[in-house]
Write a protein that holds these residues in place. Structure first.
Motif, PDB file in Angstrom:
ATOM      1  N   SER A 107      27.685  56.994  68.522  1.00 60.09           N
ATOM      2  CA  SER A 107      28.354  56.005  69.380  1.00 60.09           C
ATOM      3  C   SER A 107      28.542  54.735  68.570  1.00 60.09           C
ATOM      4  CB  SER A 107      27.489  55.666  70.591  1.00 60.09           C
ATOM      5  OG  SER A 107      27.135  56.820  71.280  1.00 60.09           O
ATOM      6  N   SER A 148      39.964  61.044  60.887  1.00 64.67           N
ATOM      7  CA  SER A 148      39.509  62.303  61.508  1.00 64.67           C
ATOM      8  C   SER A 148      39.466  63.430  60.473  1.00 64.67           C
ATOM      9  CB  SER A 148      40.424  62.696  62.670  1.00 64.67           C
ATOM     10  OG  SER A 148      41.703  63.040  62.187  1.00 64.67           O
ATOM     11  N   ILE A 183      40.719  53.928  65.343  1.00 65.47           N
ATOM     12  CA  ILE A 183      40.048  55.219  65.446  1.00 65.47           C
ATOM     13  C   ILE A 183      40.797  56.024  66.503  1.00 65.47           C
ATOM     14  CG2 ILE A 183      37.820  56.386  65.828  1.00 65.47           C
ATOM     15  CD1 ILE A 183      37.856  54.465  63.390  1.00 65.47           C
ATOM     16  N   PRO A 201      42.269  59.381  68.729  1.00 68.07           N
ATOM     17  CA  PRO A 201      41.523  60.325  69.580  1.00 68.07           C
ATOM     18  C   PRO A 201      40.824  61.451  68.807  1.00 68.07           C
ATOM     19  CG  PRO A 201      43.588  59.748  70.618  1.00 68.07           C
ATOM     20  CD  PRO A 201      43.606  59.091  69.278  1.00 68.07           C
ATOM     21  N   LEU A 210      33.457  61.842  66.260  1.00 65.71           N
ATOM     22  CA  LEU A 210      32.263  60.996  66.439  1.00 65.71           C
ATOM     23  C   LEU A 210      31.398  61.579  67.552  1.00 65.71           C
ATOM     24  CD1 LEU A 210      33.812  57.420  66.090  1.00 65.71           C
ATOM     25  CD2 LEU A 210      32.189  58.471  64.528  1.00 65.71           C
ATOM     26  N   GLN A 248      41.051  46.542  72.518  1.00 62.91           N
ATOM     27  CA  GLN A 248      41.087  48.010  72.455  1.00 62.91           C
ATOM     28  C   GLN A 248      42.483  48.442  72.935  1.00 62.91           C
ATOM     29  OE1 GLN A 248      38.636  49.367  70.783  1.00 62.91           O
ATOM     30  NE2 GLN A 248      38.022  47.227  70.659  1.00 62.91           N
ATOM     31  N   TYR A 307      43.179  54.191  71.303  1.00 57.04           N
ATOM     32  CA  TYR A 307      42.596  53.904  69.988  1.00 57.04           C
ATOM     33  C   TYR A 307      41.417  52.952  70.151  1.00 57.04           C
ATOM     34  CZ  TYR A 307      46.937  55.552  67.796  1.00 57.04           C
ATOM     35  OH  TYR A 307      48.005  56.294  67.373  1.00 57.04           O
ATOM     36  N   LEU A 308      40.377  53.206  69.335  1.00 56.65           N
ATOM     37  CA  LEU A 308      39.329  52.196  69.211  1.00 56.65           C
ATOM     38  C   LEU A 308      39.747  51.313  68.046  1.00 56.65           C
ATOM     39  CD1 LEU A 308      36.162  54.459  69.527  1.00 56.65           C
ATOM     40  CD2 LEU A 308      37.067  52.880  71.241  1.00 56.65           C
ATOM     41  N   GLN A 335      37.761  60.059  67.338  1.00 57.56           N
ATOM     42  CA  GLN A 335      36.794  59.797  68.420  1.00 57.56           C
ATOM     43  C   GLN A 335      36.072  61.088  68.791  1.00 57.56           C
ATOM     44  OE1 GLN A 335      38.678  57.739  71.761  1.00 57.56           O
ATOM     45  NE2 GLN A 335      39.977  56.630  70.349  1.00 57.56           N
ATOM     46  N   LYS A 336      36.853  62.196  68.844  1.00 57.54           N
ATOM     47  CA  LYS A 336      36.261  63.505  69.178  1.00 57.54           C
ATOM     48  C   LYS A 336      35.211  63.886  68.155  1.00 57.54           C
ATOM     49  CE  LYS A 336      40.111  65.792  71.340  1.00 57.54           C
ATOM     50  NZ  LYS A 336      41.260  66.563  70.987  1.00 57.54           N
TER      51      LYS A 336
END
Ligand SMILES: Cc1cc2nc3c(=O)[nH]c(=O)nc-3n(C[C@H](O)[C@H](O)[C@H](O)COP(=O)(O)OP(=O)(O)OC[C@H]3O[C@@H](n4cnc5c(N)ncnc54)[C@H](O)[C@@H]3O)c2cc1C
Length: 345
Positions: free
Chosen positions: A64, A284, A50, A52, A58, A74, A95-96, A55-56
């Motif tokens: 979460s 994304s 995942i 950045p 999400l 991670q 990255y997740l 992530q933004k």
């Protein structure tokens, strides 16, 4: 078997794009979602990182991730290697690392119960009569007919809805993505990226997922399997557990993107061609395009033009990435920027 009701929106595909629009579409619309996969499927071939931008998104959605979706480790850096010159470069990027099957199941679990979910139900084809679209689907060998006023294609890079509707699929640049899982003795840190012009004009990757190392490469043309073997033999990852393959699209021109057909069929996520041609990062874009189509639907009345205009930023952003990838994937230029330290995907 024919369903009696007529839906306002029928979504095909319950990946990040389909699950997101199903969650965001206004409750006043009667909506259903068809997903070919079932709860017991192994899940799709994906790096499961995942990035950045995702992530933004999400964060924007107020979501979460719980720790059971994450897998170790991670990642806080990317290390890129030129296998031909031996040069390598490290840069920071967060990255997740997720279990993709659990991530997709979690997104599906967020869909409100007012949206009918039909799992293990595969879209086959559709036809339009007046302002009603009849969709033929298959569930456990049984044929079903769904009637809808609008169809949303969220069925990924090999979108059958797109192939059945606009027939532009053969013109899109495609690669075969080969991926193998290894029982690695020495856990790897960071997201490892490999370039080798003699193997591919795209790239290869390796990602640690708990005890396993996932090694993949996007390849084109004849002898892809042999080139993949040559790549694996250079990385020497350990004992191979399993292997899989899929098609990966690499958009490069404006006409590769498709947001709608007439005023009743819409495309989101990878079905619309929204995936990075430089990194193959697509989650994304699945989130962004689903949100933009939901906004166009919820605020009406001209959904098609409003969605088309709102996705211009995504399209131009992806074409800029295509230009960037012409530099990154050029051996001489890449090694030059390796030297000055800015070769990012
Ligand atoms: C090897 C590989 C690695 C990748 N790694 C990453 C990564 O690390 N990070 C990242 O951001 N992106 C990655 N991507 C891209 C990313 O997986 C996609 O861009 C993203 O999943 C697109 O989301 P989507 O919802 O549009 O489509 P998908 O996730 O492909 O979802 C489409 C859904 O539609 C369903 N479906 C398909 N056909 C039918 C049908 N006929 N009827 C009903 N349902 C159907 C499928 O089962 C699927 O669930 C990778 C892609 C590949 C190929």
């Amino acid at each position: 078997m024919e369903k009696a009701e007529i839906y306002d929106f029928l979504i095909v595909g319950g990946g990040p794009a389909g699950a997101t629009i199903a969650r965001m579409i206004d409750p006043k619309f009667k909506t259903a979602l068809l997903e070919a996969g079932s709860k017991t499927d192994p899940g799709k071939l994906c790096g499961g990182l995942i990035a950045p931008d995702a992530q933004k998104m999400l964060g924007k959605f107020g979501l979460s991730l719980s720790k059971d979706i994450l897998v170790d480790p991670q990642m806080f850096f990317v290390e890129s290697h030129d296998l031909q010159t031996g040069n390598s470069q490290k840069y920071q990027r967060f990255y997740l690392n997720v279990d993709r099957k659990r991530f997709d199941s979690w997104l599906l679990s967020l869909i409100p119960s007012r949206v009918e979910q039909h799992l293990a139900t595969e879209y086959l084809r559709h036809e339009t009569e007046g302002n009603v679209i009849s969709v033929l689907a298959r569930k456990q060998g049984q044929q079903l007919i769904f009637k809808t006023r609008h169809l949303i294609a969220a069925d990924g890079g090999q979108s059958l809805v797109r192939r059945r509707t606009v027939k532009d699929f053969p013109r899109i640049n495609k690669y075969v993505s080969l991926q193998a899982e290894f029982n690695s003795m020495k856990p790897q840190t960071g997201f490892q990226v490999y370039f080798d012009r003699s193997l591919t004009d795209f790239y290869g990757w390796s990602i640690q997922k708990k005890e396993s190392l996932v090694v993949g490469m996007a390849l084109k043309g004849k002898g892809a399997k042999e080139r993949f073997e040559s790549y694996i033999s250079q990385i020497k990852p350990g004992t191979e557990l399993r292997r899989s393959s899929c098609t990966i699209i690499r958009p490069g021109k404006f006409s590769d993107f498709r947001t709608h057909f007439q005023s009743n069929v819409f495309f989101i996520g990878e079905a619309a061609g929204f995936i990075s041609p430089s990194s193959a990062e697509g989650i994304s874009y699945a989130f962004k395009s689903a949100e933009l189509l939901a906004n166009a639907i919820n605020h009406g009345p001209s959904i098609a033009s409003s969605y088309w205009f709102s996705t211009l930023k995504i399209k131009t952003g992806l074409l800029v990435k295509k230009l960037k990838s012409m530099v990154i994937y050029n051996k001489i230029l890449r090694n030059l920027i390796f030297m000055i330290g800015i070769a990012k995907l």
